[in-house]
Design a protein around this motif. Structure first.
Motif, PDB file in Angstrom:
ATOM      1  N   LEU A 198      57.126  41.154  39.428  1.00 52.23           N
ATOM      2  CA  LEU A 198      55.797  40.562  39.662  1.00 52.23           C
ATOM      3  C   LEU A 198      55.684  40.015  41.085  1.00 52.23           C
ATOM      4  N   ASP A 199      56.726  39.326  41.539  1.00 56.19           N
ATOM      5  CA  ASP A 199      56.744  38.794  42.918  1.00 56.19           C
ATOM      6  C   ASP A 199      56.576  39.912  43.936  1.00 56.19           C
ATOM      7  N   HIS A 205      53.234  41.580  43.676  1.00 58.14           N
ATOM      8  CA  HIS A 205      52.078  40.660  43.742  1.00 58.14           C
ATOM      9  C   HIS A 205      51.171  40.833  42.523  1.00 58.14           C
ATOM     10  N   LYS A 206      51.787  40.762  41.369  1.00 60.40           N
ATOM     11  CA  LYS A 206      51.045  40.925  40.117  1.00 60.40           C
ATOM     12  C   LYS A 206      51.413  39.821  39.134  1.00 60.40           C
ATOM     13  N   ASN A 249      46.467  41.247  37.013  1.00 62.75           N
ATOM     14  CA  ASN A 249      46.257  40.912  38.427  1.00 62.75           C
ATOM     15  C   ASN A 249      46.973  39.637  38.843  1.00 62.75           C
ATOM     16  N   ALA A 250      47.267  39.542  40.124  1.00 61.99           N
ATOM     17  CA  ALA A 250      48.157  38.528  40.683  1.00 61.99           C
ATOM     18  C   ALA A 250      47.913  37.087  40.255  1.00 61.99           C
ATOM     19  N   GLN A 306      48.234  47.138  38.129  1.00 60.69           N
ATOM     20  CA  GLN A 306      47.473  46.448  37.097  1.00 60.69           C
ATOM     21  C   GLN A 306      47.232  47.380  35.909  1.00 60.69           C
TER      22      GLN A 306
END
Ligand code: ADP
Ligand code: MG
Length: 300
Positions: free
Chosen positions: A210-211, A214-215, A275-276, A155
């Motif tokens: 991102l996947d 987890h973001k 954040n995710a 992040q």
């Protein structure tokens, strides 16, 4: 159900879930190259890329450029892991009717890239096939401290991309230079938290980061370096085969990167990691902020 209903990435996920790995594997399916235990200081990197006539190239482009592309694509994946390419296996499917001069040109292309990047061509396989198929498997190495995965974006990280994006099918997809020296500069001098090379498209490949991490992220239209060859912004960010690098570094290192980047190739900050639950957003030039689906090229 047919493969095309499942989609390329779900299919790969399905394979991945069904494969049991030994403790020798640091990272299996799901990054630009597999990361394997090797010795005290280094990991092995292992990747393969397959090119098919009429999908990735047309014969009229000439054997030389097609040969160059086939090895360069693998080098781009090794670069995205922070490593160095070392050994290649080149497997060919070729029609018996192919002119020997054309096959020689393919190898002249492959050898020119191998020489430039100090890669040894150590084998492969040959079969008869109606269309030309070239599969290059590449073995590389990386210092343990320098390996970069797709899954470690943090992040607040600044998101960067090298070069320009889009319009690649006007020629760059055949004649690109893999960003190996740029990647090595980055991993040696910065805390690179995540990196990927752009093969499916800027948005889709950022989506992979991102996947895996987890973001979420926000990117700024005004800061995305669109190639003059691109048709328009929306196709540029989705087309694929740019073979540039997307990477993320802590915000605290952003200024140092801009101050010390030594290459002619551009390096642009295009956004930041969030954040995710936030997903992927784009701040448009018209001031609007939109949620954007990380879709790009899929083989099915
Ligand atoms: P890249 O574009 O970086 O070459 P791909 O999208 O081709 O990556 O592949 C994504 C991941 O899926 C990689 O880790 C790759 O090794 C894996 N993969 C692709 N196809 C297969 C397959 N048929 N079997 C196992 N793993 C696969
Ligand atoms: Mg890749």
């Amino acid at each position: 159900m047919r493969l095309k209903d499942l989609g390329e990435f779900n299919f790969i996920d399905r394979i991945s879930r069904r494969v049991k790995l030994s403790s020798r594997v640091i990272k299996g399916i799901g990054d630009d190259a597999a990361v394997l235990k090797w010795n005290r200081d280094k990991y092995l990197l292992f990747t393969s890329d397959m090119l098919l006539e009429k999908r990735h190239f047309y014969r009229r482009a000439g054997g030389y450029l097609i040969g160059k592309k086939s090895l360069s694509a693998g080098i781009s994946d090794i670069a995205a892991m922070g490593g160095l390419p070392e050994f290649a296996l080149v497997s060919l499917g070729v029609p018996g009717s192919l002119d020997i001069g054309y096959a020689d040109e393919l190898y002249r292309g492959i050898k020119s890239v191998a020489k430039k990047f100090k890669i040894d061509l150590v084998g492969g396989d040959t079969i008869n096939s109606r269309k030309i198929i070239i599969d290059v498997a590449l073995l590389g190495t990386v210092e343990k401290k320098n390996v970069v995965l797709r899954s470690k974006a943090k992040q607040g990280d600044a998101i960067f991309v090298t070069g320009t994006i889009g319009g690649t099918f006007k020629g760059k997809h055949l004649s690109f230079t893999p960003r190996l020296k740029e990647a090595r500069f980055l991993v040696r001098n910065f805390e690179v938290n995540s990196m990927i090379d752009v093969s499916d498209g800027l948005i889709a490949d950022l989506g992979h980061i991102l996947d895996e991490s987890h973001k979420g992220a926000i990117i700024y239209e005004k800061d995305i370096p669109v190639s003059k060859d691109a048709k328009d912004f929306n196709s540029a960010i989705r087309e694929g085969e740019d073979f540039e690098l997307i990477f993320t570094i802590p915000k605290a290192e952003e200024k140092k990167l801009m101050d010390t980047w030594p290459f002619k190739t551009r390096c642009s900050r295009i956004g930041k990691i969030q954040n995710a639950p936030k997903g992927l957003y784009i701040a448009k030039k018209n001031g609007k902020k939109e949620r954007i689906k990380p879709t790009g090229y899929s083989h099915f």
